[in-house]
Design an enzyme around this catalytic site. Structure first.
Site, PDB file in Angstrom:
ATOM      1  N   HIS A 139       7.448   3.599  38.830  1.00  0.00           N
ATOM      2  CA  HIS A 139       7.091   4.803  39.607  1.00  0.00           C
ATOM      3  C   HIS A 139       8.337   5.424  40.260  1.00  0.00           C
ATOM      4  O   HIS A 139       8.382   5.621  41.479  1.00  0.00           O
ATOM      5  CB  HIS A 139       6.027   4.488  40.670  1.00  0.00           C
TER       6      HIS A 139
ATOM      7  N   ARG B 196      -0.452   9.831  37.051  1.00  0.00           N
ATOM      8  CA  ARG B 196      -0.929   8.729  37.888  1.00  0.00           C
ATOM      9  C   ARG B 196      -1.501   7.630  36.987  1.00  0.00           C
ATOM     10  O   ARG B 196      -2.009   7.906  35.897  1.00  0.00           O
ATOM     11  CB  ARG B 196      -2.018   9.204  38.852  1.00  0.00           C
TER      12      ARG B 196
HETATM   13  N1  LIG Z   1       5.700   9.647  38.573  1.00  0.00           N
HETATM   14  C1  LIG Z   1       6.271  10.318  39.543  1.00  0.00           C
HETATM   15  O1  LIG Z   1       7.335   9.939  40.024  1.00  0.00           O
HETATM   16  C2  LIG Z   1       5.652  11.609  40.019  1.00  0.00           C
HETATM   17  C3  LIG Z   1       6.400  12.450  40.846  1.00  0.00           C
HETATM   18  C4  LIG Z   1       5.853  13.659  41.229  1.00  0.00           C
HETATM   19  C5  LIG Z   1       4.580  14.030  40.789  1.00  0.00           C
HETATM   20  N2  LIG Z   1       3.889  13.188  39.976  1.00  0.00           N
HETATM   21  C6  LIG Z   1       2.545  13.583  39.488  1.00  0.00           C
HETATM   22  O2  LIG Z   1       2.646  14.849  38.840  1.00  0.00           O
HETATM   23  C7  LIG Z   1       1.493  15.609  39.197  1.00  0.00           C
HETATM   24  C8  LIG Z   1       1.737  17.083  38.916  1.00  0.00           C
HETATM   25  O3  LIG Z   1       2.628  17.636  39.875  1.00  0.00           O
HETATM   26  P1  LIG Z   1       2.854  19.215  39.957  1.00  0.00           P
HETATM   27  O4  LIG Z   1       3.717  19.467  41.123  1.00  0.00           O
HETATM   28  O5  LIG Z   1       3.277  19.746  38.624  1.00  0.00           O
HETATM   29  O6  LIG Z   1       1.362  19.699  40.252  1.00  0.00           O
HETATM   30  P2  LIG Z   1       0.772  21.176  40.197  1.00  0.00           P
HETATM   31  O7  LIG Z   1       1.849  22.186  40.366  1.00  0.00           O
HETATM   32  O8  LIG Z   1      -0.382  21.198  41.150  1.00  0.00           O
HETATM   33  O9  LIG Z   1       0.244  21.322  38.693  1.00  0.00           O
HETATM   34  C9  LIG Z   1      -0.865  20.622  38.239  1.00  0.00           C
HETATM   35  C10 LIG Z   1      -1.223  21.143  36.861  1.00  0.00           C
HETATM   36  O10 LIG Z   1      -2.333  20.383  36.355  1.00  0.00           O
HETATM   37  C11 LIG Z   1      -3.355  21.292  35.964  1.00  0.00           C
HETATM   38  N3  LIG Z   1      -4.666  20.682  36.135  1.00  0.00           N
HETATM   39  C12 LIG Z   1      -5.228  20.169  37.243  1.00  0.00           C
HETATM   40  N4  LIG Z   1      -6.477  19.741  36.997  1.00  0.00           N
HETATM   41  C13 LIG Z   1      -6.718  20.015  35.692  1.00  0.00           C
HETATM   42  C14 LIG Z   1      -7.838  19.850  34.854  1.00  0.00           C
HETATM   43  N5  LIG Z   1      -8.983  19.309  35.300  1.00  0.00           N
HETATM   44  N6  LIG Z   1      -7.744  20.260  33.568  1.00  0.00           N
HETATM   45  C15 LIG Z   1      -6.603  20.825  33.103  1.00  0.00           C
HETATM   46  N7  LIG Z   1      -5.500  21.018  33.864  1.00  0.00           N
HETATM   47  C16 LIG Z   1      -5.564  20.614  35.145  1.00  0.00           C
HETATM   48  C17 LIG Z   1      -3.190  22.477  36.883  1.00  0.00           C
HETATM   49  O11 LIG Z   1      -3.873  23.598  36.337  1.00  0.00           O
HETATM   50  P3  LIG Z   1      -3.758  25.043  37.031  1.00  0.00           P
HETATM   51  O12 LIG Z   1      -2.381  25.558  36.608  1.00  0.00           O
HETATM   52  O13 LIG Z   1      -4.851  25.821  36.432  1.00  0.00           O
HETATM   53  O14 LIG Z   1      -3.870  24.827  38.515  1.00  0.00           O
HETATM   54  C18 LIG Z   1      -1.679  22.614  36.895  1.00  0.00           C
HETATM   55  O15 LIG Z   1      -1.233  23.282  35.740  1.00  0.00           O
HETATM   56  C19 LIG Z   1       1.267  15.226  40.655  1.00  0.00           C
HETATM   57  O16 LIG Z   1      -0.047  15.508  41.068  1.00  0.00           O
HETATM   58  C20 LIG Z   1       1.537  13.742  40.631  1.00  0.00           C
HETATM   59  O17 LIG Z   1       0.349  13.034  40.312  1.00  0.00           O
HETATM   60  C21 LIG Z   1       4.396  11.987  39.596  1.00  0.00           C
END
Ligand SMILES: NC(=O)c1ccc[n+]([C@@H]2O[C@H](COP(=O)([O-])OP(=O)(O)OC[C@H]3O[C@@H](n4cnc5c(N)ncnc54)[C@H](OP(=O)(O)O)[C@@H]3O)[C@@H](O)[C@H]2O)c1
Length: 311
Positions: free
Chosen positions: A274, A226
């Site tokens: 994005h 983000r």
């Molecule tokens: N640019 C784009 O087009 C696009 C598209 C889709 C998503 N995104 C972004 O990508 C993000 C990730 O998606 P996802 O599906 O992979 O999410 P996810 O499955 O919820 O994974 C999030 C990861 O971040 C870790 N995390 C969260 N808070 C943390 C902290 N304070 N310190 C260290 N690690 C932390 C989590 O740790 P744990 O494993 O311990 O829970 C997990 O490994 C989304 O939230 C979104 O913002 C962007």
């Protein structure tokens, strides 16, 4: 007969409607605001960046289904109905597209393309050879659905891959770290850093001067998490000093990126609007339908968001 409210300023409602009609003919999709004449009849909401307060106007809501993987926008709504379960999208096509983006931009920086773009602009032929992938460490912030898939793809190309998460993780072939000390260890060896974190109170502004200073000189940044993960002035300073050699940015504090923003003119920054990975209805609608059915059966939706955790 479930009634589904649809709101998005960027997703194509026609595609969602035809896909949902095929998968779940009993679900009636109503586009906000034109097609909603009775807010009390709405059972579930499929939304991307709805206006704050919209969901609070739906008294019989049983499911909030985000159209995207990130839910920071939804959780920022001060009137969000806290009793309604919220789910995010986890979808194989969304994951595949993000992996493509991360691999593309990792290779771009790995193969010194920001440098060659500069040399081309100058008309300079300079033979600089990138090290092999086996000598390059890529660090991934966030080892969730998207981070793990990207990490595996990069490891498959031969890169040394590290990942950082909130809880301890174990992924074959990936050096997994958690905690602040683990982050410091990862940054010390990371030449290409990928941000795939959710935006939470803990992760906001994480990509700032303090973090950049812990990377080896000349590292690259890829932010597809983000915009508010990044302290923009600190990135410009790190590029000016050479601490960072380049950056690929898909997300920004203000979107669309305003005209005249200094990033537009910084030639070591690659800007994408994005689009790293969006939800494709033909694939993601399956989860939406499954979650509607689950909630109807009294079950929690899959990929339910924990508002206290922030993701
Ligand atoms: N640019 C784009 O087009 C696009 C598209 C889709 C998503 N995104 C972004 O990508 C993000 C990730 O998606 P996802 O599906 O992979 O999410 P996810 O499955 O919820 O994974 C999030 C990861 O971040 C870790 N995390 C969260 N808070 C943390 C902290 N304070 N310190 C260290 N690690 C932390 C989590 O740790 P744990 O494993 O311990 O829970 C997990 O490994 C989304 O939230 C979104 O913002 C962007």
């Amino acid at each position: 007969m479930p009634q589904l409210l649809f709101f998005s300023r960027i997703d194509d409602p026609g595609q969602w409607r035809s896909t949902l009609a095929r998968l779940a003919p009993d679900v009636t999709m109503r586009i906000w605001p034109d097609e909603v004449d009775d807010v009390a009849a709405i059972d579930c909401a499929l939304v991307w960046k709805p206006p704050p307060g919209l969901l609070a106007r739906l008294p019989n809501l049983r499911l909030i289904q985000s159209m995207g993987a990130g839910v920071d926008g939804l959780l920022a709504d001060p009137e969000l109905p806290a009793h309604v379960p919220m789910a995010r999208v986890v979808d194989p096509l969304l994951t595949q597209c993000m992996t493509e983006y991360v691999v593309l931009h990792t290779l771009y920086h790995h193969r010194l393309m920001p440098l060659f773009a500069r040399r081309q602009a100058e008309g300079t032929w300079q033979e600089i050879v990138a090290p092999p992938a086996q000598e390059r460490t890529v660090g991934i912030l966030g080892l969730g659905e998207l981070g793990i898939a990207a990490a595996r793809a990069l490891a498959g190309l031969g890169f040394r891959v590290c990942g950082w998460s909130r809880s301890a993780r174990s992924v074959a072939g990936i050096t997994c770290r958690s905690t602040a000390a683990g982050l410091a260890e990862m940054l010390a060896e990371t030449e290409i850093l990928v941000c795939l974190l959710p935006l939470t109170a803990e992760t906001e502004d994480i990509l700032g001067a303090n973090l950049f200073a812990q990377l080896p000189h000349g590292a690259a940044l890829i932010n597809c998490g983000r915009g508010r993960h990044l302290v923009e002035a600190d990135l410009l300073a790190a590029l000016d000093s050479g601490q960072l050699a380049g950056a690929s940015l898909d997300v920004f504090r203000e979107e669309p990126l305003p005209a005249g923003h200094p990033f537009w003119a910084q030639r070591d920054i690659v800007i994408t609007p994005h689009v790293a990975s969006i939800s494709h209805p033909e694939s993601a609608a399956q989860l939406v339908v499954e979650n509607i059915r689950r909630v109807w059966d009294g079950l929690p939706p899959r990929y339910q968001v924990d508002p206290a955790r922030g993701y």
